[in-house]
Scaffold this motif. Structure first.
Motif: not given
Length: 309
Positions: A48, A301, A305, A308
């Motif tokens: 990630e 974040r 996520k 991607p």
């Protein structure tokens, strides 16, 4: 182009002990001038981990977004001081316009070999620069994050009167004799009034930290001419005017009490963007990067996520 190592910035107590270990600072020569930039490496590289290029706001420098970078230990964050601000030279040729700053982003990304998996993040005036860059250079990045985005014309609406007063302030400072003009621009009283107006937190220690940051870095500009040009650019453009061209995923992080980028304008901007996520942080204004960096980092974040590389 040449690069040279710089000494890392010191980290005040509002930053984690790990931040200094993540930090490297460099100079790069671009178009005959020096651009200073800082890189914050991830504590641990994971699937990630992304590279985030951060564009700061008007009269700021890389210090302003440092608390957000600190809250993203899994990301590689690169933060230049824009030409004319902080430790970077002003543009040697051409004015400090939104378009010129867009060309700077293109050249900077090319110099550092930053590809389309790079995440572009802009705060305040940086949101205008980032959005216009993406609109003019589709495909060069695949995700865009805007914090406290300037979503509507600054000279219109309830804030128009204050903006016009600010225009007079910067024009007057540019026309006065140099020592007097610089004294007006760097007046500790004016900087403090601005800082008090924007800070919404009731935490006395945090307010003291914010005022200290503005006192230390808000007057780090190259010269009066470049500052006036940048200010003119900041009030002459906005994100909504290029919204239809921003077809990539866009994250907006807005402050509920923002008096510069007001919340109704954020909702209107979200409706204009083809692929938008809007997150609103309650109880904060235009200083999300200082007051609620943890919440902003959490939204970033989650957004990355969902989108991607």
């Amino acid at each position: 182009m040449k690069t040279a190592d710089r000494q890392p910035s010191t980290t005040p107590s509002y930053f984690s002990p790990e931040l200094a270990a993540r930090t490297s600072a460099s100079d790069i020569e671009m178009d005959g001038g020096t651009v200073a930039y800082w890189t914050y490496e991830p504590v641990r590289v994971t699937p990630e981990t992304r590279t985030i290029l951060v564009i700061h706001g008007f009269r700021g420098d890389h210090h302003g977004l440092l608390r957000v970078a600190d809250q993203l230990p899994g990301m590689r964050v690169i933060m230049p001081d824009l030409p004319g601000f902080g430790s970077s030279d002003a543009f040697r040729s051409g004015q400090h316009t939104v378009e010129h700053y867009g060309r700077f982003i293109a050249d900077f990304m090319a110099a550092l070999d930053l590809g389309p998996d790079t995440v572009l993040l802009g705060h305040s005036f940086g949101s205008i620069i980032a959005a216009h860059y993406v609109a003019a250079h589709p495909g060069t990045v695949t995700t865009l994050i805007l914090i406290n985005p300037i979503a509507a014309p600054a000279l219109e609406g309830p804030k128009g009167i204050m903006t016009r007063l600010a225009v007079l302030y910067y024009r007057l400072a540019a026309r006065l004799p140099r020592p007097l003009g610089l004294s007006l621009l760097r007046s500790p009283l004016i900087v403090r009034v601005m800082s008090e107006a924007m800070a919404k937190t009731h935490d006395k220690e945090l307010r003291r930290f914010i005022h200290g940051q503005h006192h230390a870095y808000f007057s780090a500009f190259a010269n009066r001419e470049s500052l006036l040009e940048s200010f003119t650019a900041s009030v002459g453009a906005h994100v909504a005017e290029v919204a239809a061209s921003l077809t990539l995923p866009v994250l907006l992080i807005a402050g509920e009490e923002d008096e510069i980028a007001i919340l109704p304008d954020q909702h209107r901007l979200a409706g204009l963007l083809p692929d938008c996520t809007l997150n609103v942080i309650p109880g904060v204004g235009h200083l999300i990067h200082y007051e609620t960096p943890g919440q902003a980092a959490g939204f970033i974040r989650s957004f990355l996520k969902d989108h991607p590389a």
